[in-house]
Design an enzyme around this catalytic site. Structure first.
Site, mmCIF file in Angstrom:
data_model
loop_
_atom_site.group_PDB
_atom_site.id
_atom_site.type_symbol
_atom_site.label_atom_id
_atom_site.label_comp_id
_atom_site.label_asym_id
_atom_site.label_seq_id
_atom_site.Cartn_x
_atom_site.Cartn_y
_atom_site.Cartn_z
ATOM 1 N N GLU A 1 0.850 -1.190 0.000
ATOM 2 C CA GLU A 1 0.000 0.000 0.000
ATOM 3 C C GLU A 1 0.885 1.240 0.000
ATOM 4 O OE1 GLU A 1 -2.491 -0.363 3.439
ATOM 5 O OE2 GLU A 1 -0.848 -0.207 4.854
ATOM 6 N N HIS B 1 -3.399 2.765 8.871
ATOM 7 C CA HIS B 1 -2.048 2.262 9.082
ATOM 8 C C HIS B 1 -1.087 3.441 9.128
ATOM 9 C CE1 HIS B 1 -3.301 -1.804 7.122
ATOM 10 N NE2 HIS B 1 -3.643 -1.731 8.386
#
Lengths: 293, 402
Positions: free
Chosen positions: A209, A248
């Site tokens: 990501e 995150h």
């Protein structure tokens, strides 16, 4: 054999007597992969679902042969717990805890490296070698034994990818959730090197990501032929605006740095197969594995 | 990571004993009186926004006297520079520079560690990878002898050695004390026997709130009200996590794509959902993740924030293959949607633990409230589900028009 954990790994849980500890013991036991020991200072001599609890990691190691730890201790006691596991020289230590202050993460990673202990996490769901060893809070019903490794920056997406592979008849060797923070122990390139060296792994699936440089460094390993096994990647966050902190802590791009587009370009140029949707991964993987035979 | 404004970083540096130019923060007319006490000009008037291109965007002006500085500050206050509203301006005394250097302490990868960067060249556009001093730091640092050795090897004159070393030691201590990912002073200069930080920025670690001396620095007053509500809910209920980001504020100009509220379970899944919505031609107005086994109340808070956006045409909810009991999540969703009266086109995708029960809970609510909804499970991926929402929004719009 697999990597990070295998049939010979004997797992202990630090923080076993907490609510999360009991949940994880139940999950591991249902999978037929229960821990051999737990550690909670002051609770030595008790049991959790048939698992003996010790006061110290040393006692647990000496009496059960424990050689890997899943640390479930909340942030307040985390540093001490990890340093104890590192001091005992356990081979792999996985940190599930989320929200670890950056200074503590930096210290623990440095201490583990100096002691040659592999630290996974923080903010990691753990490690699973299906049918062989579970060092994490993962539902093993979604995983099957096989020869595809999964390396993921997201715990939930690791389970989702495993389920997608399993549904397509592709089992897994080792699945490792490396953690979603920006400061982590075992990172994506390091995990990929372990997968490359593992004779039980034929191919690797990556969930990446935005943020950090892990995917770019992974691409360099593939481009330089240090990694020769087929690698398929799904990179999330193409539509995520930069400069924003999402869930995150590591998933934050800044300007042109750490963008999904940049990572995809680097990986594709290196020869990694890029899935437009993660559900495309099995098709790409099957093609890559048959081509590499 | 939370970005601090220049004046905030300079407060931290100043408290650590690092020299910064005399200055005054101005937020309104009343603050100009404080500026009158500043030494003689020239002055620099700087918009307090977290933007790297502030000067190029007109956020920094030089003023020869206080009257000009006041006029420049008045122009900036309330204006929008680099898409950010200027709520504060820093009026600072100019400093005669001997050299324009660069100094920072940054958390880097491979392996993770803090690195001290220093160069006697710096200024706008300086690339720290070109700095002659790039020193990996350990928990034992700072050590003056290590820094002095590096500085001398880099050719720093003896007469500047003590001041630069002292400056870098305090910069490292500041990074450690305030748990920064980055603390950067650029430019810095050497004047009157000391090093002065002319400009500064810092990113603080959100997870270190309990460790830093002023935790309120991490509670940005300028946050979007929904983001602030999510943060407050997270601070008061530690079961699982709730993260909300407003991507498209209410009142934003509408483009060709329908506005869609987004809510997910899982940090990675939330990213996937943003991608899937974009691929289906839908514009996500927000990011929302409620994961890690949150309570139904916490999910309801997220659901209220998501569904309470007045400018959305539809709502998308999706989970990764979650361990958390999704029936709890479903009860939270329904409660939150009910609270704000959500009745718009909705697609819900449940995957993982208790997904069948979760689908039943949401399905029952949707029937009772006549909500146009598509409910799917893990057999339908996020892209197919997003397309289903696009079609549903179209259909509802067609029915309304008819």
């Amino acid at each position: 054999m697999t990597f990070l954990v295998d049939r010979e790994t004997r797992v202990l849980l630090q923080g076993i007597t907490g609510q999360l500890g009991k949940f994880v013991v139940e999950m591991m036991s249902q999978a037929g992969l229960p821990p051999v020991a737990g550690v909670t200072p002051g609770r030595g001599g008790t049991m959790v679902d048939g698992v003996p609890v010790f006061d110290t990691v040393r006692e647990a190691r000496e009496q059960t042969g424990a050689n890997a730890s899943l640390v479930l201790v909340p942030a307040g006691g985390l540093r001490d717990a990890v340093l104890e596991a590192v001091d005992e020289g356990l081979g792999t230590v996985a940190l599930m805890v989320d929200g670890v202050p950056v200074g503590i993460s930096l210290e623990l990673i440095a201490r583990a490296a100096a002691a040659q202990v592999t630290l996974v996490g923080p903010n990691s769901p753990g490690v699973l070698a299906p049918g062989r060893c579970l060092l994490g809070a993962l539902d093993p019903r979604r995983f099957t034994q096989g020869d595809v490794a999964i390396i993921s920056r997201s715990g939930g997406m690791m389970s989702t990818l495993a389920h997608t592979l399993t549904s397509a008849g592709l089992g897994q060797s080792t699945c490792v959730g490396i953690g979603g923070d920006s400061v982590i122990g075992l990172d994506m390139p390091a995990a990929l090197l372990l997968a490359q060296a593992d004779p039980d792994t034929r191919a690797v699936v990556i969930f990446g990501e935005i943020g950090t440089t892990q995917e770019e460094r992974t691409a360099a390993l593939v481009a330089s032929r240090v990694v020769t096994k087929p690698v398929v990647a799904y990179i999330a966050g193409r539509a995520a605006p930069s400069g924003i902190r999402y869930s995150h802590a590591g998933a934050q791009s800044e300007g042109s740095n750490g963008t999904a587009a940049g990572k995809i370009a680097a990986l594709r140029e290196a020869g990694v197969l890029i899935a437009e949707r993660y559900t495309d991964v099995p098709r790409l993987l099957a093609a890559a594995m048959s081509a590499s035979c | 990571m939370s970005k601090l404004l220049e004046y905030e970083v300079k407060e931290l540096l100043s408290a650590q004993g690092v020299a910064v130019p005399d200055g005054v923060v101005v937020r309104g007319e009343a603050d100009f009186q404080d500026a009158a006490a500043l030494p003689a000009g020239p002055y620099y008037v700087k918009a307090q926004i977290a933007s790297g291109d502030r000067a190029a965007a007109g956020g920094v002006e030089k003023a020869v006297d206080l009257e000009s500085a006041r006029a420049a500050a008045a122009r900036m206050l309330g204006s929008t520079i680099s898409s950010q509203r200027v709520d504060a301006v820093l009026i600072e005394c100019g400093v005669d520079v001997s050299w324009e250097g660069y100094a920072s302490v940054v958390v880097v990868e491979n392996p993770p560690r803090r690195v001290l960067y220093f160069s006697t060249e710096g200024g706008a556009g300086f690339d720290p990878s070109q700095a002659p001093i790039q020193m990996s730091l350990t928990d034992d640092d700072p050590h003056g002898f290590r820094i002095r050795r590096e500085l001398r090897q880099a050719g720093l004159p003896s007469e500047q050695l003590a001041a630069v070393t002292a400056y870098l030691i305090e910069l490292i201590r500041c990074a450690q004390r305030w748990c920064t990912y980055t603390i950067e002073t650029n430019p810095v200069t050497f004047v009157d026997g000391r090093v002065v930080a002319l400009d500064a920025k810092a990113d603080l670690d959100d997870y270190s709130k309990a460790l830093i001396p002023r935790p309120s620095l991490l509670d940005r007053a300028d946050q979007d009200p929904r983001e602030r509500a999510a943060r407050d809910a997270q601070n008061s209920d530690h079961r699982g996590s709730l993260r909300y980001v407003q991507l498209v504020p209410e009142g934003s100009a509408r483009g060709p794509h329908p506005f869609v509220a987004s809510h997910s379970v899982g940090g990675g899944e939330s990213m996937v959902v943003l991608d899937a919505l974009a691929a289906a031609g839908l514009a996500a107005t927000n990011y929302c993740d409620t994961s890690g086994s949150p309570s139904a109340e916490k999910v309801a808070t997220g659901a209220r924030l998501v569904a309470g956006q007045a400018h959305v045409d539809g709502l998308f909810f999706s989970t990764c293959i979650a361990n958390q009991p999704l029936s709890v999540t479903a009860n939270g969703l329904v409660a939150g949607w009910e609270d704000v009266g959500w009745r718009g086109p909705t697609v819900v995708r449940f995957a993982g633990n208790q997904s069948a029960q979760a689908r039943q809970i949401v399905g029952k609510w949707a029937v009772e409230r006549s909500v146009p909804i598509v409910i799917v499970g893990e057999e339908t991926d996020e892209w197919e589900a997003a397309s289903a929402l696009s079609e549903l929004i179209d259909r509802v719009e067609r029915d309304r028009s008819a």
